[in-house]
Design an enzyme around this catalytic site. Structure first.
Site, short mmCIF file in Angstrom:
data_model
loop_
_atom_site.label_atom_id
_atom_site.label_comp_id
_atom_site.label_asym_id
_atom_site.label_seq_id
_atom_site.Cartn_x
_atom_site.Cartn_y
_atom_site.Cartn_z
N GLU A 241 9.25 -3.53 13.50
CA GLU A 241 8.92 -2.46 12.56
C GLU A 241 7.61 -1.80 12.99
O GLU A 241 6.58 -2.46 13.09
CB GLU A 241 8.78 -3.04 11.15
CG GLU A 241 8.55 -1.97 10.10
CD GLU A 241 8.64 -2.52 8.68
OE1 GLU A 241 8.15 -3.64 8.44
OE2 GLU A 241 9.19 -1.81 7.82
N CYS B 28 9.76 1.19 3.90
CA CYS B 28 10.71 0.20 4.41
C CYS B 28 12.11 0.78 4.53
O CYS B 28 13.01 0.12 5.03
CB CYS B 28 10.70 -1.04 3.54
SG CYS B 28 11.20 -0.73 1.85
N SER C 275 5.43 -6.91 4.25
CA SER C 275 5.98 -7.22 5.57
C SER C 275 6.85 -8.48 5.49
O SER C 275 6.73 -9.30 4.57
CB SER C 275 4.84 -7.47 6.57
OG SER C 275 4.19 -8.68 6.23
N PHE D 287 0.81 -1.22 0.00
CA PHE D 287 0.00 0.00 0.00
C PHE D 287 0.84 1.27 0.00
O PHE D 287 0.36 2.33 -0.37
CB PHE D 287 -0.94 0.02 1.22
CG PHE D 287 -0.26 0.36 2.52
CD1 PHE D 287 -0.02 1.68 2.87
CD2 PHE D 287 0.18 -0.63 3.40
CE1 PHE D 287 0.63 2.00 4.06
CE2 PHE D 287 0.83 -0.33 4.57
CZ PHE D 287 1.05 1.00 4.91
N LYS E 139 -1.19 -7.50 -9.08
CA LYS E 139 -2.26 -7.37 -8.08
C LYS E 139 -1.89 -6.19 -7.19
O LYS E 139 -0.97 -6.27 -6.38
CB LYS E 139 -2.38 -8.63 -7.21
CG LYS E 139 -3.63 -8.57 -6.33
CD LYS E 139 -3.63 -9.56 -5.20
CE LYS E 139 -2.89 -9.06 -3.99
NZ LYS E 139 -3.47 -7.84 -3.36
#
Lengths: 484, 135
Positions: free
Chosen positions: A384, A283, A228, A151, A175
């Site tokens: 995180e 990230c 993730s 996202f 996707k």
């Protein structure tokens, strides 16, 4: 007002999903619904893969220079729609308009690099490897590739992969993230305008069912993922078990090391961008600040002032410096991390938990948060957070800083701030992270370089972007020739 | 409005050029002869600069340089009123001069505020261009 329901792009046509399940895509700053996302079915994912497979034979046969021209047209079309795409990214993701523009720029840069495909695809050869025998290594496209997008960079991340995949002669199924599919859908409208042959690029909106089918479909040759660590590990294992080549980028826990000889005013600016840019939802975000040898005495007050003065608001407002996080769930998760850190003994020098942005009370805002007295053993220092939270950890020297970094299972990115070449060299030499910054807050590789990642931050061998991208999307064939 | 971000500065620069183009077009309506021709060129130049600034914004916004900017406000760069119908040639020339001077000030300070070399260079160049238009 009736919300627009997104459609899938399969075999060169926009088609309605057969699924009756759908959910609302929200603007995280206002809470308003932007569109409806269909939860497409696995069979629809299969249709996309089959269309991609059908297109592959002709597309791989298309001369690379012709494929390159499609890339040039794609770049121009993206430039024309630059502001529109950027606004879509801000509306669906929450980041500021400048950050969205930066993201779209990075997407275009990947297309620019992919225009060089006639040269990038070249193999190599040697004459007389034995008497009268020549040998050559060719690069050839492989088939259908898929990408499962996150996202946080809805326009950029798919373009770490798509331009290289199709420029190499492969076909592609994307996707997009179900939370932020709008930019990708708009980019596919642009791909449609570029008039690629039907089936070369396809898009299926949906969630895990679609992803699973893309990963286990027998016609799919490779899978790219960014998200993730937990999901990356699953994607890697699941796809590999189905015989795919995989590049799965996972999460991060990035440390910023500040040496006593750093240029502190400029370091503070870089740290702000690193920790609070994109509301910390990237990230490459710096989340642990390792203050070496007493530099904390000077830098902490400077950071406190900078964190406290950052303007939080709607990303479309040009005065906004930081937008909301993606969802109410994300906001709560970040707040839980802050609560946990304080319970563990950390001190909130700047506390963003209670922030209210006038006019945007329904938005998912978390203010910049600066935590002091954090230790490497605390959860906040290990996991995180994916929010605008920076934890200050004091260390004695560079060696200890590197040890703290190595104590974390992630290895995505890290930066050192110093004016010493010797410290910088020691750091870049020893540190086990895939993206290293020296006096750079966000060590984001440009399109012509691979996006690094080590340890639990990456599963696979070839990374996205650059040379790695070309390698991932091609097979090498060796031909040994002797003529009688 | 505080011009605290790269986008705010570039967005204002684009709007400024749009407004300057309109300003010069309005002045042109009251001018005649050689000044009218020069104002027509100024309108065209403003449109070109607008396109240039849009490209500069697209190509130079990189996430690693999204650092806050301070001490730069749009209110300091407003264009004055256009003299009314029947204004003297001197009054028209004076209004245009002041508008170009505002542009020079904006781009000069903007070049100092933006840490991106390519943008800094363009702003310096635009400051010079506006300065030439004043002479």
């Amino acid at each position: 007002m009736t919300l627009k329901k997104l459609r899938n792009y399969i075999n060169g046509d926009w088609v309605d999903s057969q699924s009756s399940q759908e959910f609302e895509i929200l603007n995280p700053a206002t809470g308003e619904a932007l569109a409806l996302e269909p939860l497409s079915t696995p069979d629809e994912a299969s249709l996309a893969v089959e269309a991609a497979q059908a297109a592959f034979a002709e597309w791989r046969h298309t001369p690379p220079i012709t494929r390159s021209r499609y890339m040039f047209r794609l770049k121009e079309a993206m430039e024309d729609a630059f502001e529109e795409i950027s606004e879509i990214v801000t509306k669906e993701n929450g980041k500021t308009l400048d950050e969205a523009r930066g993201e779209v720029r990075r997407a275009i840069e990947n297309v620019e690099v992919a225009t060089g495909i006639p040269s990038l695809l070249m193999g190599y050869n040697a004459e007389d490897v034995a008497q009268g025998i020549d040998e050559e290594a060719l690069r050839q496209p492989v088939g259908v590739f898929t990408m499962i997008a996150p996202f946080n960079f809805p326009a950029m991340v798919p373009f770490w992969f798509l331009p290289y995949a199709i420029a190499c002669g492969n076909t592609f199924v994307l996707k997009p993230s179900p939370q932020t599919p709008l930019a990708a859908n708009r980019l596919y409208e642009i791909l449609d305008e570029v008039m690629l042959p039907p089936g070369v690029v396809n898009l299926v909106n949906g969630t895990r069912d679609v992803a699973d089918r893309l990963m286990d479909h027998p016609l799919v040759k490779g899978v790219s993922f960014v998200g993730s660590t937990r999901t990356a590990r699953h994607i890697y294992a699941y796809s590999a078990a189905h015989g795919k080549r995989v590049q799965a980028q996972g999460g991060a826990k990035n440390a910023l090391v500040v040496m006593p000889d750093a240029d502190l005013p400029r370091t503070v600016q870089a740290i702000m961008t690193s920790a609070c840019g994109c509301a910390g939802e990237r990230c490459l975000a710096g989340s642990n600040l390792l203050c070496v040898g007493g530099v904390d005495r000077e830098i902490v007050p400077m950071l406190k002032a900078a964190f406290a003065s950052l303007r939080v608001g709607y990303g479309l407002d040009p005065t906004t410096q930081m937008g909301p996080v993606i969802s109410a769930e994300a906001k709560q998760k970040i707040i839980n991390y802050i609560n946990g850190a304080i319970a563990d003994g950390a001190t909130a020098l700047v506390d963003g938990r209670e922030i209210v942005v006038p006019g945007y009370e329904k938005g998912f805002f978390v203010g910049p948060t600066l935590l002091d007295n954090v230790t490497p053993a605390m959860t906040i220092a290990k996991e995180e957070v994916f929010g605008p939270v920076l934890s200050i950890i004091r260390v004695a020297d560079l060696r200890e800083a590197i040890d703290v970094i190595h104590g974390n299972p992630h290895g995505n990115a890290t930066s050192i701030f110093t004016s010493s070449g010797a410290s910088a060299r020691e750091f870049k030499y020893w540190v086990a992270c895939g993206n290293v910054g020296i006096n750079i807050g966000i060590a984001a590789p440009m399109a012509m370089f691979p996006f690094g990642g080590m340890k639990d931050s990456f599963f696979g061998s070839l990374h996205g972007q650059g040379r790695d991208g070309i390698e991932f999307y091609t097979d090498r064939k060796v031909v040994i020739t002797r003529w009688f | 409005m505080e011009l605290a971000t790269f986008g705010a500065v570039l967005g204002f620069a684009i709007t400024f050029e749009q407004q300057l183009g309109t300003f010069c077009r309005t002045l042109q309506g009251s001018a005649s002869g050689e000044p009218s021709g020069r104002l027509a060129q100024a309108v065209e130049a403003a449109q070109k600069r607008e396109k240039l600034l849009e490209r500069v914004r697209r190509e130079n916004v990189a996430e690693m340089i999204l650092e806050p900017i301070s001490g730069f406000r749009s209110e300091d760069y407003t264009l004055g009123d256009v003299p009314g119908a029947g204004a003297s040639p001197e009054a028209l020339a004076g209004a245009w001069h002041r508008a170009e001077q505002t542009a020079v000030s904006f781009y000069t300070l903007g070049a100092q505020k933006l840490p991106i070399p390519e943008v800094k260079r363009i702003f310096e160049r635009l400051a010079k261009e506006h300065e030439r238009l004043m002479s």
